[in-house]
Write an enzyme that holds these catalytic residues in place. Structure first.
Site, short mmCIF file in Angstrom:
data_model
loop_
_atom_site.label_atom_id
_atom_site.label_comp_id
_atom_site.label_asym_id
_atom_site.label_seq_id
_atom_site.Cartn_x
_atom_site.Cartn_y
_atom_site.Cartn_z
N ASP A 138 0.83 -1.20 0.00
CA ASP A 138 0.00 0.00 0.00
C ASP A 138 0.87 1.26 0.00
O ASP A 138 1.98 1.24 0.51
CB ASP A 138 -0.92 -0.02 1.23
CG ASP A 138 -2.12 0.88 1.06
OD1 ASP A 138 -2.33 1.41 -0.05
OD2 ASP A 138 -2.85 1.08 2.05
N HIS B 287 2.75 3.39 -8.97
CA HIS B 287 2.64 1.96 -9.28
C HIS B 287 3.87 1.47 -10.07
O HIS B 287 4.36 0.37 -9.83
CB HIS B 287 1.36 1.67 -10.08
CG HIS B 287 0.11 2.00 -9.32
ND1 HIS B 287 -0.09 1.62 -8.01
CD2 HIS B 287 -1.02 2.69 -9.68
CE1 HIS B 287 -1.27 2.04 -7.59
NE2 HIS B 287 -1.85 2.71 -8.58
N LEU C 285 11.81 -19.92 -4.76
CA LEU C 285 10.80 -19.05 -4.13
C LEU C 285 9.53 -19.17 -4.95
O LEU C 285 9.58 -19.18 -6.19
CB LEU C 285 11.30 -17.60 -4.16
CG LEU C 285 10.28 -16.52 -3.78
CD1 LEU C 285 10.11 -16.47 -2.26
CD2 LEU C 285 10.72 -15.14 -4.26
#
Ligand code: FPP
Length: 252
Positions: free
Chosen positions: A25, A42, A136
């Site tokens: 956020d 973004h 991962l």
């Protein structure tokens, strides 16, 4: 078989979290504070994703789950939504090859039917290409909501087993869209808000929560280490007392 549930047994509480889940956020506010358009936040957020993926792999974190777009984010201005869609597409186009070379498995979970056909195809290709990687697992939650997940899992379970009179956790587990991962050990939300916002509602039952004021574009390896340090100071009791935990760990 699904990984163990924290409500059924005491899972391992590893020193380095095995699974970190993040609400990224603060992109918009990061940009606004610099008199830049929100979408620039973004774009910068993608750089932070790249850095955090690398930092997690270096620290031996096996699973990183990122909340990239919630079911509610469609309510944002149309140009911001389309920029985010373009960004997902660009990230998949440019980054999947590198991730694959580094042993990263990519999964995208959520109601993907609302995305355009090309993006859906890119997602399928990225998942297929990286399916065998195990350094991962990067799960991107897109058009995702925790309530949506619990309902879609229940509906698919009932469709498969229409005679079912009641549902157990074990019945439901394989239908949840995070069935490929253990429950998160550590949840991080950047950007100063202290809420879960419909993220992984089922899976966060016993996760350690960490909130930071840092905006997502500024979240880096050092910020991740601060979160891990905070996690390492917690005592994870999974509903038991400290004394019980000592006994259980001695016996195992
Ligand atoms: C929240 O910040 C962030 C989002 C809704 C989008 C997150 C997307 C990215 C970081 C880029 C793409 C990522 C991947 C994994 C492909 P906000 O806009 O709500 O910030 P604000 O609260 O300051 O307005």
């Amino acid at each position: 078989m699904s990984p163990p549930s924290s409500t059924q047994q005491i899972p391992d509480a590893p020193l380095v979290p095995q699974h970190v889940a993040v609400i990224m956020d603060g992109n918009g506010r990061w940009a606004t504070a610099r008199y830049l358009p929100r979408v620039t936040g973004h774009v910068k957020g993608v750089d932070a994703v790249r850095n955090v993926v690398r930092a997690c792999a270096e620290r031996g974190i096996g699973y990183l789950t990122l909340f990239a777009f919630s079911s509610e984010n469609w309510r944002r201005p149309a140009d911001e939504v389309s920029t985010l869609m373009r960004l997902f597409s660009t990230v998949l186009e440019r980054e999947v090859g590198k991730m694959h070379a580094n042993g990263i498995r990519v999964k995208v979970v959520g109601d993907l039917t609302r995305f355009d056909a090309r993006l859906q195809e890119q997602i399928r290709e990225a998942e297929e290409k990286t399916a065998a990687n195990r350094v991962l697992t990067l799960t991107i939650c897109a058009n995702y909501g925790g309530r949506w997940d619990i309902l879609q899992a229940t509906n698919r379970l009932l469709a498969d087993r229409p005679g079912l009179a009641s549902v157990t956790e074990a019945d439901l587990a394989p239908y949840l869209c995070m069935a490929h991962a253990p429950e998160p050990d550590l949840f991080i939300r950047t950007g100063g808000e202290q809420r879960i916002s419909n993220f992984l509602l089922w899976q966060l039952a016993y996760t350690e929560l960490y909130f930071t004021d840092t905006f997502w574009p500024d979240f880096d390896a050092a910020a991740l280490d601060d979160a891990i340090l905070s996690y390492q100071k917690r005592e994870r009791r999974f509903g038991r007392t400290s004394a019980q935990l000592v006994e259980v760990r001695k016996a195992s």
